[in-house]
Design a protein around this motif. Sequence first.
Motif, PDB file in Angstrom:
ATOM      1  N   ALA A  17      -0.210  15.267  38.417  1.00 52.87           N
ATOM      2  CA  ALA A  17       0.796  15.450  39.478  1.00 52.87           C
ATOM      3  C   ALA A  17       1.415  14.112  39.876  1.00 52.87           C
ATOM      4  CB  ALA A  17       0.146  16.115  40.685  1.00 52.87           C
ATOM      5  N   MET A  18       0.588  13.071  39.908  1.00 48.65           N
ATOM      6  CA  MET A  18       1.131  11.749  40.262  1.00 48.65           C
ATOM      7  C   MET A  18       2.079  11.259  39.172  1.00 48.65           C
ATOM      8  SD  MET A  18      -2.236  10.016  41.945  1.00 48.65           S
ATOM      9  CE  MET A  18      -1.461   8.678  42.771  1.00 48.65           C
ATOM     10  N   THR A  19       1.730  11.525  37.930  1.00 46.71           N
ATOM     11  CA  THR A  19       2.630  11.155  36.825  1.00 46.71           C
ATOM     12  C   THR A  19       3.953  11.891  36.943  1.00 46.71           C
ATOM     13  OG1 THR A  19       0.749  10.776  35.367  1.00 46.71           O
ATOM     14  CG2 THR A  19       2.863  11.119  34.307  1.00 46.71           C
ATOM     15  N   LEU A  20       3.875  13.194  37.238  1.00 44.45           N
ATOM     16  CA  LEU A  20       5.110  13.978  37.411  1.00 44.45           C
ATOM     17  C   LEU A  20       5.972  13.374  38.511  1.00 44.45           C
ATOM     18  CD1 LEU A  20       3.999  17.753  37.263  1.00 44.45           C
ATOM     19  CD2 LEU A  20       5.074  16.398  35.477  1.00 44.45           C
ATOM     20  N   LEU A  21       5.322  12.974  39.596  1.00 44.26           N
ATOM     21  CA  LEU A  21       6.074  12.428  40.739  1.00 44.26           C
ATOM     22  C   LEU A  21       6.735  11.095  40.365  1.00 44.26           C
ATOM     23  CD1 LEU A  21       6.898  12.556  43.691  1.00 44.26           C
ATOM     24  CD2 LEU A  21       4.691  11.555  44.310  1.00 44.26           C
ATOM     25  N   VAL A  22       5.959  10.209  39.744  1.00 42.63           N
ATOM     26  CA  VAL A  22       6.523   8.901  39.366  1.00 42.63           C
ATOM     27  C   VAL A  22       7.693   9.082  38.399  1.00 42.63           C
ATOM     28  CG1 VAL A  22       6.037   6.715  38.192  1.00 42.63           C
ATOM     29  CG2 VAL A  22       4.368   7.661  39.784  1.00 42.63           C
ATOM     30  N   CYS A  23       7.539  10.058  37.492  1.00 46.45           N
ATOM     31  CA  CYS A  23       8.587  10.294  36.485  1.00 46.45           C
ATOM     32  C   CYS A  23       9.899  10.758  37.119  1.00 46.45           C
ATOM     33  CB  CYS A  23       8.122  11.335  35.464  1.00 46.45           C
ATOM     34  SG  CYS A  23       6.928  10.688  34.297  1.00 46.45           S
ATOM     35  N   GLN A  24       9.832  11.384  38.282  1.00 45.33           N
ATOM     36  CA  GLN A  24      11.067  11.815  38.937  1.00 45.33           C
ATOM     37  C   GLN A  24      11.837  10.616  39.502  1.00 45.33           C
ATOM     38  OE1 GLN A  24      11.595  15.023  38.448  1.00 45.33           O
ATOM     39  NE2 GLN A  24       9.487  15.110  37.681  1.00 45.33           N
ATOM     40  N   LEU A  25      11.100   9.517  39.731  1.00 44.70           N
ATOM     41  CA  LEU A  25      11.693   8.380  40.428  1.00 44.70           C
ATOM     42  C   LEU A  25      12.139   7.271  39.475  1.00 44.70           C
ATOM     43  CD1 LEU A  25       8.939   8.150  43.211  1.00 44.70           C
ATOM     44  CD2 LEU A  25      11.079   9.428  43.298  1.00 44.70           C
ATOM     45  N   THR A  26      11.828   7.409  38.198  1.00 45.87           N
ATOM     46  CA  THR A  26      12.099   6.301  37.268  1.00 45.87           C
ATOM     47  C   THR A  26      12.991   6.757  36.119  1.00 45.87           C
ATOM     48  OG1 THR A  26      10.175   6.871  35.942  1.00 45.87           O
ATOM     49  CG2 THR A  26       9.827   5.280  37.682  1.00 45.87           C
ATOM     50  N   PRO A  27      13.720   5.813  35.514  1.00 43.47           N
ATOM     51  CA  PRO A  27      14.478   6.170  34.309  1.00 43.47           C
ATOM     52  C   PRO A  27      13.526   6.631  33.208  1.00 43.47           C
ATOM     53  CG  PRO A  27      15.100   3.990  35.111  1.00 43.47           C
ATOM     54  CD  PRO A  27      13.900   4.407  35.890  1.00 43.47           C
ATOM     55  N   ALA A  28      13.997   7.501  32.335  1.00 44.10           N
ATOM     56  CA  ALA A  28      13.135   8.114  31.321  1.00 44.10           C
ATOM     57  C   ALA A  28      12.448   7.069  30.449  1.00 44.10           C
ATOM     58  CB  ALA A  28      13.965   9.062  30.448  1.00 44.10           C
ATOM     59  N   ARG A  29      13.186   6.015  30.080  1.00 42.90           N
ATOM     60  CA  ARG A  29      12.599   5.053  29.140  1.00 42.90           C
ATOM     61  C   ARG A  29      11.473   4.242  29.774  1.00 42.90           C
ATOM     62  NH1 ARG A  29      17.247   2.998  31.019  1.00 42.90           N
ATOM     63  NH2 ARG A  29      17.284   0.838  31.734  1.00 42.90           N
ATOM     64  N   MET A  30      11.447   4.201  31.131  1.00 43.77           N
ATOM     65  CA  MET A  30      10.395   3.436  31.800  1.00 43.77           C
ATOM     66  C   MET A  30       9.301   4.334  32.364  1.00 43.77           C
ATOM     67  SD  MET A  30      12.970   0.877  33.782  1.00 43.77           S
ATOM     68  CE  MET A  30      11.722   0.011  34.716  1.00 43.77           C
ATOM     69  N   ALA A  31       9.440   5.643  32.155  1.00 47.49           N
ATOM     70  CA  ALA A  31       8.518   6.580  32.809  1.00 47.49           C
ATOM     71  C   ALA A  31       7.075   6.342  32.381  1.00 47.49           C
ATOM     72  CB  ALA A  31       8.944   8.016  32.492  1.00 47.49           C
ATOM     73  N   THR A  32       6.840   6.200  31.079  1.00 46.85           N
ATOM     74  CA  THR A  32       5.465   6.016  30.597  1.00 46.85           C
ATOM     75  C   THR A  32       4.870   4.730  31.155  1.00 46.85           C
ATOM     76  OG1 THR A  32       6.086   7.136  28.558  1.00 46.85           O
ATOM     77  CG2 THR A  32       4.033   5.919  28.530  1.00 46.85           C
ATOM     78  N   ALA A  33       5.643   3.656  31.094  1.00 48.27           N
ATOM     79  CA  ALA A  33       5.130   2.360  31.548  1.00 48.27           C
ATOM     80  C   ALA A  33       4.830   2.384  33.042  1.00 48.27           C
ATOM     81  CB  ALA A  33       6.135   1.264  31.224  1.00 48.27           C
TER      82      ALA A  33
END
Lengths: 539, 308
Positions: A175-191
């Motif tokens: 869930a935290m990963t999902l949340l962070v991914c909403q706030l970041t550009p796709a290419r930086m989501a994993t990092a």
Amino acid sequence: MLFRFALRQGRWGLAGFSLLAFLLALLQSAGFYQVAGHTAAERAAFGKSIALLAAQFTVIVPAPLRPDTVGGYVQWRAYGFFAIVFAIWALASGVGASRGDEERGLVEATLAAGVSRADALIARFAAFTASVIVAAAAGAAGVYAGTDRLHDWIDPGSVAAASLLLLGLALTCYAMTLLVCQLTPARMATALAGGVLLVLFLVNSLGRSLDLLRGWRWLSPFYYYDLSRPLAPGGAIDVRAIEVLLVIAIVAGLAAAIAFSYRDLGSPLLALRLRAHGVIREPSRVVWWRIPVARGLYDRRAGLIAWTVGMAALAVVFVLLTKSIVQPMLGISSLAPYFRAIIHGEIYPSFLGFIWFGFAELLFAGYAITHVARWSAEDSDGRLELTLGNPISRTAVIIERALVLVAGLAFIATVSAAALGVESQAQAIDVSTRKLVEASLLLVPFGLFFAAIGAVMAAFIPRATVGLMAGFAIASYFVTQVGPIFKWPDLVLDVSPFKLFGQPLASGVDGAGLAIMVIVIVVGLGASALLLRRRDIGA
Amino acid sequence: MAVPAIRTHRLTKDYGAGRGLFELDLEIQPQEVFGYLGPNGAGKTTTIRCVMGMIRPTAGSAHVFGLDCLRDSVEVKRFVGYLPGDIPQFGGMRGQDVVAYFGGMRGGVDAKRVHDIAERFDLDLGRRFREYSSGNKQKLGILLAFMHRPKLLILDEPTGGLDPLNQQEFYRLLAEARDEGATVFLSSHILSEVEHVCDRVGIVRSGRLVRVANLEELHRIRLHHVEIEFADGAAVPEDAIRSAAGVDRVVVTDRVVKCVVHGSFDSLLKALGTDAVENLVSHEPSLEEIFLEYYREEASPDALSIRP
């Protein structure tokens, strides 16, 4: 329907992590009887030794409780490690679900079919939950399969609680990963999502030893995981901690759903405006693009630098840990057979060679597999087709790919060898420079060995190659690490390519192993060149 | 006679289940602009990939300027500028890096030529590939195909994703390339595109070449939609019209007859006899209509044959 589709999307993760959980739990529970002995006195001595040893590793896993019992030992060796493994799975799965699918256009197609954003996210969440339940159950099955039930008994309620804890932690990380991914550009989501989870992990793990961080551990979901140790006799089951994990998962999941409903597809919730710059009409003047092999290295420069720095840093850490690990272990009589199996010659260089090169082999195999993944991707995404639209032969493509990999492996090996050598000097560990250079350079054919096999496999099963090669590398690593302890037959140990590498830092280069590696490389790359010449591209 | 720019002989790529390309015989002369028309799945891309040596034909052969496309595939590529149907993903690479990468691979690319093409299409090479719109990605693909002034351009649906203004710019670029001596093999399912730029057109359907014709020839194909209005009280010779040679799809509504005439009008005019025709309108078929006529799935094989 949506749930089934989401489940299908994550089927490889489900299969892989379930198998991993089962095998690790089985290995640790069955292995307990091999290393702990069978009498009460042997086990008590073993427990004390393990407690001493575990103190060195509290930066990774918490100190064990009752390691003299199979429950306490498995809690420490398997479930302590599961926290990291399941968090990584949650990270990979969460990034894939929120941004990976979006990049591939799957989310757009799903929403265009009349599915609401909330339903799409809930389906992915539910599918991941189901997958973790299956994997946790596989872990529990591994514990039971490896436990000698005639003499030891692990309460099913405790195993269920351990599985529930694992589920709570995995869902929180997801869930935290999902949340962070909403706030970041796709290419930086994993990092960024990985960075957030790593920081939370370190806040908890370093907080075990550092007063500075101790007061902040409550921020980390890993802290709530640590509070319960249900498998160990007398270990607490902190129900409130499980509740906290589930509440964090729900709150973060809801926040992610709300953010998802407000943001544009393909963009983060808060997007920065593009910076204006002068329009460029000319090709790049960077000379590397024009030089074969150099252009491949330059294209992968970010990854190469990251691998090099990471490997050099790890080499330094391994040197730093060597003495502090070996000294307490020398006093543990039950570990004497283990030492006899791995140590040849001087103890510190030999032990350093065993743990560093064992791990470095795994990472070099991983680096080679990332190249194989790239080769497969170039074939499927059309880049190879465009490349072959130029006057360059298919054989030349294979040769250039192999040379780029050789150069990358050699660069990483050289820098990490230099870091290891310098730090060994500083730590007064007498490592032979000649042997260090030989051993480090031996990592190059070792990496190529995996790449050659992967290149052939990619010609037949490109989508499954990376997963199978990674599984093969990890399984081979564990065979080498635990095989001598369990006294597995030579036939099994010989299957591992890690055996071919030998222990060059202690015993010099194994000529026969090197010859076999070279033969596999030549045959593998030759076969892949032949297959590429015969194969249809882009069809 | 000059060596053909492209020549295929019974070129076949059989994927099974009736899919693929079958016994393609094609000859394209130097400096010719050849349009290759067909609906999705007709075999256009398969043909191109065979000619480019990307896929191995099941039977037959393909030659470019006399060189075998498989055996001499590297030599063939020296002459060719290739635009695949799907532009690959280059992720975080900037446009200028992609151009330098492939330019370096090929060699001999003129930076001024790159600048000119980028400027004509208003393509900013300083942006990362992932930031490009689909149209800009297509422009980059066009630039990569044209940047080394190839003798032969093989372009798979080149205007996909381009807006009308950029399409016009592309047609001008193509015409210039032809004027400079290049041969063009261009696949498309857009007939207006072919009308703009091609000298000859090949029409492929279900993996088989149905016809090769120049544009005038295509226009000459006698396919007309005819509407005849009879005077009040005049008898409509419906049976005579229906039985007239080359006339089909006859619909009679009150005093108005609509039909399609293939070839000559003679039979229809004879069928009308002396009956009072108040109005007769014949629609000149557009290329689009001819195309649809070729590919009407429900049509009989006879109806598909062209009667010049």
